[in-house]
Design an enzyme around this catalytic site. Sequence first.
Site, PDB file in Angstrom:
ATOM      1  CG  ASP A 130     -14.765 -31.410 -53.460  1.00  0.00           C
ATOM      2  OD1 ASP A 130     -16.322 -31.895 -53.320  1.00  0.00           O
ATOM      3  OD2 ASP A 130     -14.002 -32.839 -53.092  1.00  0.00           O
ATOM      4  CD1 TRP A 131     -20.394 -28.847 -52.679  1.00  0.00           C
ATOM      5  CD2 TRP A 131     -20.291 -29.780 -53.736  1.00  0.00           C
ATOM      6  NE1 TRP A 131     -21.956 -29.189 -53.416  1.00  0.00           N
ATOM      7  CE2 TRP A 131     -21.321 -29.724 -54.309  1.00  0.00           C
ATOM      8  CE3 TRP A 131     -19.046 -30.787 -55.067  1.00  0.00           C
ATOM      9  CZ2 TRP A 131     -21.855 -30.775 -55.281  1.00  0.00           C
ATOM     10  CZ3 TRP A 131     -19.790 -31.721 -55.607  1.00  0.00           C
ATOM     11  CH2 TRP A 131     -21.282 -31.285 -55.270  1.00  0.00           C
TER      12      TRP A 131
END
Length: 935
Positions: free
Chosen positions: A285-286
């Site tokens: 995920d970011w």
Amino acid sequence: MGFIRSTAALAALPLVFGQNSSSPFNNPGAVSFQTSPPKYPSPWGEGLGDWADAYSQAEAFVSKLTLLEKVNLTTGVGWEGEKCVGNNGAIPRLGFKALCMQDSPLGVRFADFVSAFPAQLSVASTWSRDLFYQRGNAMGSEHRDKGVDVQLGPVVGPIGRAPEGGRNWEGFSPDPVLSGVAVYETVKGIQDAGVVACTKHYVGNEQEHFRQAGANNSEAISSNIDDVTLHELYVWPFADAIRAGTGSIMCSYNQINNSYACQNSYLQNYIMKNELGFQGFIMSDWSAQHSGVASALAGLDMTMPGDVGFDSGTSFWGPNLTIAVLNGTVPQWRLDDMAVRIVAAWYYVDRENNQVENSPTFSSWTQDTYGYSHYHASEGYTLINEHLDVQDDHAELIRKIDADGTVLLKNNGALPLTGKEKLTTVFGSDAGEAMYGPNGCGDRGCDNGTLAMGWGSGTANFPYLITPLEAIKSVVRDNRGSIESVTDDFAYAQQAALAHRVSQTGGACIVFANSDAGEGYITVDGNEGDRNNLTLWHEGDALINNVASQCPNTIVVMHTVGPVLVGNWSDNANVTAIIWAGIPGQESGNAIADILYGAVNPGGKTPFTWGKTRESYGTDVLYVNNNGQGAPQDNFVEGVFIDYRYFDRFNETPQYEFGYGLSYTNFSYANIKINARSAPAYVPTTGNTPAAPTYGSVSNRTADYLCPPGFHFISAYIYPCLNSTDLATASLEPRYGQNVTINPGEYDSSPQPRLPAGSAVGSGGNAHLYDVLYTVTADVTNTGAVAGDEVAQLYVSLGGPNDPVVVLRNFDRKTIAPGATTTYSFDITRRDLSNWDTAAQDWIITSYTKTAYVGSSSRRLPLSGTLSGANTGTSSGYPPGPTGGSSSASAVPTGGSSSAAGGSTASSYHHGKPTGTKSWAPPAYTPPGYTTKNW
Ligand code: BGC
């Protein structure tokens, strides 16, 4: 015991494992600070099952790559470095374009001229495999046609542990089987369109508070989950996604058992890649990556968006991964495995033949036609938005999904409306236009006008939004009727006056209200992603009660991200009908008009439980850090008992139970038949994998990897090359060379033992789990006057003292003509009857009696029968299977029809008891260490 090595960078620091004696292998094993065991090495992809061709092509391709090219595949270029929300590096020498990773699970985020599909929660309420697939395929087509390579969806984490969870609406349902079937079909649909699906967020990502380190916590929250609960609940739908062939899985922000998801070797190496045989790539995920070498060895394959912090210009990978391979802290086979997995996913969905010229054809960062392709650096001014219209005729599908997913919760005969009502009145801001327009708030971060999408990254821009008011007005005017509205939620005097007129003339008062939620980076009305409560927004209760105090025909329609408390008005005799219309996307108004006026007979069923109080769920969001400044500890002590399983276990009467929904007709259930199928015994998988392969060779001459002289660097862009032949200098890490303790096996490239629950021939776990042991059939008759859809549901009691009263195991939706009888048929697989056995590290079928139930909801189960006669044993004889015998089946009077038009009232529902041969009283159960259910 570990040994000491030199490490490349701070990026290399692995987590310290095993400092705590508590183990998630105990059940329930959810205690603060527990840790899961380290599991190494990271399994290398083998091209199992239908991945074989994609792997051959990927291996041939990766064999041609240099070290820098391989690293370039694994690392994003940095936030806003290119046009998509995530972009890795290209290999121009071989014509391999960088991949465009783009949200969202309901459409192409940030793009124009795309469809805004119903949220997953809404398609889940159709309970239709066909619509799950069609929605996935239509979304995949739009991503493909805009030039996206990887769609960042679907979502099965969160699954929906706490009803307040901010992103639950992005997922399908808190039931793992409904979620699992839906994710399977969605992945197939997306990937059949030629786009890689990225199933997310793995795993335990159940709330927004503390999902990342912040002001009140130095580390992200730890979801502490025991081994059984992981398998039987949270990982279950991910297994279905893997079985469907999802090309990518996104690891989540949170920690699981005090290790970050993206460097949790137990979750990634052991469960996902070994046990479940995942052949695609794990994407972070970011900014969910927190280490370089440690995350690589724990199974991460791609870091997004590539930089340590947004636009920091530094990366845990990029040059640091090059360095790590050169100094041996990441073996070449691990890097090669990352590259092969990424390229194999690309071949697996046939990206080769699904490219769009000049893709991506849009920019996430501006809707201007010309602009900077490197947005953050303000470089590369060019044509960046081609404004391609990719909507096709998806509006029709969207409208159908919305209508088919709409759930009729109460109807005393008020619905359907005829269109000939003397005076139609509409109330509430949720009926009308948003003051700022449908896309007026970034990432839908406000609650103005009708609610058709939650907020956050799981959104898309509306091409238009049909409001309920305009659609209802159109029907009324087609019938030459009169319609007025008050869309100010707080104009109580005007609402009352208009409602009063209906009491004089006859007609209908349709009240709209909503409840919103979203992703934690946006706060709306004090809700930091997660909802603060389960009540309707904008004082919805006051609005409804105000109208109902005057109007004898008050019809309530709700757009909500999950359950809300309706007890303030649901029993009011003036409230004649209640509808849940989900989170519908662009066709909201048309679909609700289809239902209100009977063009579509409602057949949706609620995919979650509606409780009478917030406390009745037994699970909640952790809003306050319980660990000082350290990682908040979120102990999933309820185990598998979320949603209806909790209500059933503790004899909590829901407002509307899981699986419930009325129709404009009635259905009756009869004639259950249980057929034991011939299936082989379960064979635990044995044997070893091949040794880790490498593809091509890597020169160890550091000078080969220097960035070329005169190279033009884009600001804050992440490159794989080095700025110095001295690795310590190139790492930009002052602590380069620091000694750390590592775990045994991290570098072991020799053949590795397969797991009993794993597979040597395919992905998704041991193939015998999917053997069909029983087929159950039942007849459903439409006893009313109009055609309708019925979702018949099959539940199973696994019979053990720690098992839920019933668990959903299968369902089907069919249209039945008035007077007609249709036979539903449900397969029950070995997996459906199994429990996870921590000692065996395998699925086993216990000797407790298994019972199948069929009915119209989790508490309306008129038919039941004992499951016996099939081969439930294992080839090893462990554990001993139940004694044989023949199946028996019974039909039990339901005490009323399963759904009703014109006769069903809330009170009959409230006091309704589940039916069937079993006693509903749950077995006495107290989780160890707890004396009450008030956890
Ligand atoms: C979200 C992901 C999303 C990513 C890229 C993150 O904040 O958790 O679901 O795909 O951003 O936008």
